[in-house]
Design a protein around this motif. Structure first.
Motif, short mmCIF file in Angstrom:
data_model
loop_
_atom_site.label_atom_id
_atom_site.label_comp_id
_atom_site.label_asym_id
_atom_site.label_seq_id
_atom_site.Cartn_x
_atom_site.Cartn_y
_atom_site.Cartn_z
N ILE A 171 1.16 -1.26 -0.03
CA ILE A 171 0.06 0.27 -0.18
C ILE A 171 0.72 1.31 0.03
CG2 ILE A 171 -1.80 1.47 1.06
CD1 ILE A 171 -2.82 -1.12 2.63
N ILE A 172 0.52 1.63 -1.21
CA ILE A 172 1.58 3.05 -1.42
C ILE A 172 0.40 4.50 -0.45
CG2 ILE A 172 2.62 4.57 -2.56
CD1 ILE A 172 3.83 2.40 -2.18
N ALA A 173 -0.98 4.81 -0.81
CA ALA A 173 -1.61 5.85 -0.37
C ALA A 173 -2.53 5.53 -0.21
CB ALA A 173 -1.25 7.11 -1.36
N LEU A 174 -3.16 6.16 0.80
CA LEU A 174 -4.97 6.23 0.60
C LEU A 174 -5.45 8.18 0.09
CD1 LEU A 174 -7.74 5.02 1.64
CD2 LEU A 174 -7.09 6.35 3.86
N ILE A 175 -6.82 7.45 -0.60
CA ILE A 175 -6.88 8.76 -1.88
C ILE A 175 -8.26 8.89 -0.79
CG2 ILE A 175 -6.76 9.62 -3.86
CD1 ILE A 175 -4.84 8.10 -4.68
N SER A 176 -9.14 10.66 -0.89
CA SER A 176 -9.87 10.50 -0.77
C SER A 176 -10.59 10.86 -1.90
CB SER A 176 -9.98 11.42 0.89
OG SER A 176 -11.62 11.63 0.28
N VAL A 177 -11.16 11.40 -2.69
CA VAL A 177 -11.90 11.89 -3.20
C VAL A 177 -13.43 12.84 -2.91
CG1 VAL A 177 -12.32 12.01 -6.29
CG2 VAL A 177 -10.62 11.02 -5.17
N HIS A 178 -13.42 13.89 -3.18
CA HIS A 178 -14.84 14.64 -3.01
C HIS A 178 -15.33 15.28 -3.96
CE1 HIS A 178 -18.22 15.98 -0.90
NE2 HIS A 178 -17.50 16.95 -0.82
N ASP A 179 -16.43 15.47 -4.49
CA ASP A 179 -17.34 16.63 -5.06
C ASP A 179 -18.16 17.04 -3.97
OD1 ASP A 179 -18.11 18.26 -7.31
OD2 ASP A 179 -16.95 17.05 -8.73
#
Length: 814
Positions: free
Chosen positions: A370-378
């Motif tokens: 695991i490299i990163a945790l990504i959160s996406v919100h619009d």
């Protein structure tokens, strides 16, 4: 209320408030249920205790920092922080509930706590509890009404309602109107549950008695202590006006996109009044409108046109409700509702929040790291708010979707630092609006090195050439190996494999610089001793464990012309005398007199020899073969030719520079050895007194040498007689009875004479005659005792010549 008492913690499972299930798919999070829920009052100071997060996460306080626990939130200022000493969740600063949630019934702040070492994500929800920190307010400080004096009692006049930003009991609870004989207060319940105050006319008005009435409306909240706000009401009594304004619609609706330009007319309300003059003139105003809404829109009081003063934002308000009041010149009023619906447009690009787990990863890490945790919100809605997340396809990574807003970036295959040492990963979040909007963010990942590459030489094998007689310590060659790894894993140390050359360790011949790979000669090489060296060069890196490789190196010694030709025949006596070769007077031209034999220890052209006649006492009489070294007569011998001919033959190699050696030959011109001796005897002795003295000295020297020789032979025989006991008596008798001149015939001495013999050198001039001892040229000569008849010194050679079975290899003359 104490701060500690205000902090309410709701446990993970079984809490009666706000229990939600929050499951992350895949391997990123282990299964768990529920949220960690807390409550905290607004307006608290920085560092206010919210909850014991370490206990609820089943961690020790020190583990929060050790395991990399941290808060990740989305789209708002960080409100809370972790206290690593106490393991508690505390406030970062003052929290204003009204700023966060306006007048929402509940104000919830959600965020996640990431525990990096085990890649766990815990959702946390904190409810902001309202306190009575806001006073009820009216939009206007004073409002004026005009009422006709003929207005009938019971007429209701809607009053502006107050607004309190607090909620629940802290919000506006009641109204109170100041005492007046003509007016009373009646509070109605609105469709949305709000209180709508109305002023009711209790008794007829009389303009002539009192033209203006001043009232005070007070709004009260239910907090502790109670807060209140006031509105001044001015009622002006006017003459009769029997027609109030009437709106063309009971309610106005319109829809506008949120990106509408400033000052754009949105909707126009219209009210008519059939009265004439001032009684028929209608003016428009906002009535009971939210303060923020009043700051966004502009109402033209004469035309009823509503336009926007500031940009509309769908994400803030989807519908703007407002109430418009129309009033004629006599004070009669009418009201209508206006609903402005804001249409969402794709004006918000997705927001990407990267919680980087690691910025460096070993190249041998297995896939799925695991490299990163990504959160996406619009913030947009509908398709405009639906997002997808992607990365370039040519990278060894992939995105795994956990839920609608979370992704994790993992490795798809094992990486190789030697191919790519750093990755700049572009994460692109794209919505589905028209046109689509996207946001790019970058993650930099360094691939750390492991020692997985052994040093590699540029060639499979090496060879070099070095001339012999090289100086000691000189650099002879350099090898270079490359290691595709980095840092310490790429630091190379050179060494030589242990070996021996002719029984001597290789390290005494060649050394290598361990850092540079330069080889040095520790000795001066001699081509005549050995012509090549075979060795192995090892290159070892400094990794853990170290890796190594080796390569073969051949060192070839190049011959230098450092050896002059060596003459094997005729051999040169140690005293500098020359050998005598016999040439019969009857020899024809081309007669082989002798052959000069020479060798050169060098090789190649350095060993190619050529012969030439350097000097001759009789030029033209002899010739030397250029390549054979054969000495032949060039013409027939004449009686006038001298008895002794002296020749100097030069032997030269073809090196650069060429080296040479010379030999002096003496050729006796006679048909036989007796003739030579006869010719020597017929030569008259010199009458020179110096020559006579020299001859005497020579005779004495010859006698002395003979005596020494005889004594040496006697000692040798004595040693041999001790071994052969059988012949001790016989040999002793012979030794006692024989004269010194006959001693050479003893059989026991013959083996000795095969190695040592007298060599008599005579010249026509007796002062140059001498004896050389020892001389190995007569190794094959055996002297018979019976053939020796004469006892004097000069008769010994004659005795030898008479024996037909014996031969002389050489008689030396000076």
């Amino acid at each position: 209320m104490k701060q500690r008492a205000m902090a309410i913690r709701v446990k993970l499972l079984g809490c009666s408030r706000l229990i939600l299930l929050f499951l992350f798919r895949g391997l990123f999070l282990e299964a768990y249920a529920g949220k960690v829920c807390y409550s905290v009052p607004e307006e608290t100071e920085k560092g206010f205790f919210v909850g014991n997060i370490s206990k609820d996460l089943e961690l020790e306080p020190r583990e929060l920092a050790e395991r990399g626990a941290r808060i990740i939130s989305r789209g708002r200022t960080q409100l809370f922080a972790l206290n690593p000493q106490s393991g508690s969740l505390v406030t970062v600063g003052r929290i204003d509930r009204e700023e966060l949630c306006a007048q929402s019934a509940r104000c919830l702040v959600s965020f996640n706590i990431l525990v990096e070492d085990k890649m766990k994500l815990f959702p946390v929800e904190v409810e902001i509890i309202d306190i009575n920190d806001n006073t009820p307010q009216f939009q206007l400080e004073e409002v004026e009404f005009k009422m006709n004096e003929i207005t009938t009692p019971g007429t209701r006049i809607p009053l502006p309602f107050g607004q309190d930003l607090d909620v629940d009991m802290n919000s506006l609870q009641s109204y109170e109107l100041s005492s007046n004989p003509h007016f009373s207060l009646d509070v109605q319940q609105g469709p949305d549950g709000s209180q709508q105050p109305e002023m009711v006319l209790q008794s007829p008005l009389d303009r002539e008695k009192e033209a203006v009435h001043h009232l005070l409306l007070t709004a009260f909240d239910g907090g502790n202590p109670v807060r209140s706000g006031t509105l001044r009401i001015r009622v002006q009594v006017v003459d009769a006006n029997d027609n109030p304004p009437a709106f063309t619609q009971a309610q106005y609706h319109t829809s506008v996109p949120e990106n509408v330009s400033l000052g754009t007319p949105l909707v126009t309300v219209k009210a008519t009044d059939p009265d004439e003059g001032a009684n028929g003139e209608v003016t428009y105003s906002f009535h009971n409108i939210d303060h923020k809404v009043a700051q966004i829109f502009h109402l033209d009081s004469y035309t009823g046109e509503i336009s926007n003063k500031t940009p509309l934002d769908f994400e803030e308000y989807m519908i703007y409700p407002m109430e418009i009041q129309a009033q004629d010149g006599a004070g009669l009023m009418a009201r209508t509702k206006v609903l402005i619906k804001v249409l969402d447009i794709n004006d918000n690009a997705p927001e990407v929040t990267i919680t980087s787990v690691t910025t460096a990863l070993p190249e041998n890490f297995p896939p799925g790291a695991i490299i990163a945790l990504i959160s996406v919100h619009d913030q947009d809605s509908g398709d405009n708010g639906h997002t997808t997340c992607s990365i370039p396809e040519n990278l060894p990574f992939k995105l795994e979707k956990l839920d609608d807003s979370y992704y994790r970036l993992v490795t798809e295959r094992t990486m190789d630092r030697e191919l790519t040492s750093r990755y700049n990963i572009t994460v692109t979040a794209t919505d589905q609006g028209i046109p689509t909007l996207s946001t790019e963010t970058h993650i930099s990942l360094e691939v750390t090195d492991i020692n997985d590459n052994a040093p590699v030489f540029l060639q499979d094998s090496y060879s070099t050439y070095i001339p012999e007689n090289n100086p000691r310590g000189a650099s002879i060659f350099s090898v270079t190996a490359h290691d595709a790894d980095s840092n310490e894993n790429a630091i190379i140390t050179y060494s030589l494999a242990e070996d021996t050359i002719q029984g001597v360790p290789l390290s005494s011949y060649v050394s290598i610089n361990s850092d540079t790979g330069v080889l040095y000669a520790l000795r001066s090489f001699d081509y005549e001793r050995f012509r090549d060296l075979k060795l192995k060069v090892m290159a070892r890196d400094s990794g853990d464990p170290p890796l190594s490789s080796n390569v073969s190196l051949g060192i070839f010694v190049l011959d230098q012309n450092d050896n002059a030709p060596e003459i094997l025949y005729p051999a040169l006596p140690t005293d500098g005398s020359t050998g005598v070769e016999l040439a019969p007077r009857s020899a024809e031209p081309g007669y082989l007199v002798t052959k000069v034999v020479a060798v050169d220890r060098d090789s190649g052209q350095n060993a190619w020899l050529s012969y030439r006649l350097l000097k001759a006492s009789e030029p033209g009489l002899f010739a030397v073969g250029l390549h054979t070294g054969e000495v032949r007569t060039a013409r027939a011998l004449l009686d006038r030719d001298a008895l002794k001919q002296s020749l100097v033959v030069a032997v030269q190699d073809h090196g650069q520079p060429p080296l040479s050696a010379t030999v002096t030959l003496t050729v006796a011109v006679a048909d036989s050895i007796p003739d030579v001796l006869a010719d020597l005897g017929s030569i008259k002795p010199s009458t020179d007194p110096d020559n006579s003295s020299l001859t005497l000295y020579l005779v004495v020297a010859v006698a002395t040498v003979s005596c020494i020789f005889l004594a040496f032979v006697i000692v040798l025989l004595a040693l041999r007689l001790r071994r052969w006991h059988r012949s001790r008596i016989q040999t002793a008798g012979v030794l006692a009875g024989l004269p010194a001149s006959q001693f050479v015939g003893v059989d026991g001495v013959r083996a000795f004479l095969q190695t040592y013999s007298h060599e008599v050198s005579l010249t026509a001039d007796s002062r140059k005659s001498h004896v050389i001892f020892p001389q190995p040229n007569y190794a094959d000569t055996l002297i018979s005792q019976e053939s020796c008849e004469k006892k004097d010194f000069l008769s010994a050679p004659q005795c030898l010549l008479e024996d037909k079975k014996e031969t002389f290899s050489q008689v030396n003359f000076l």
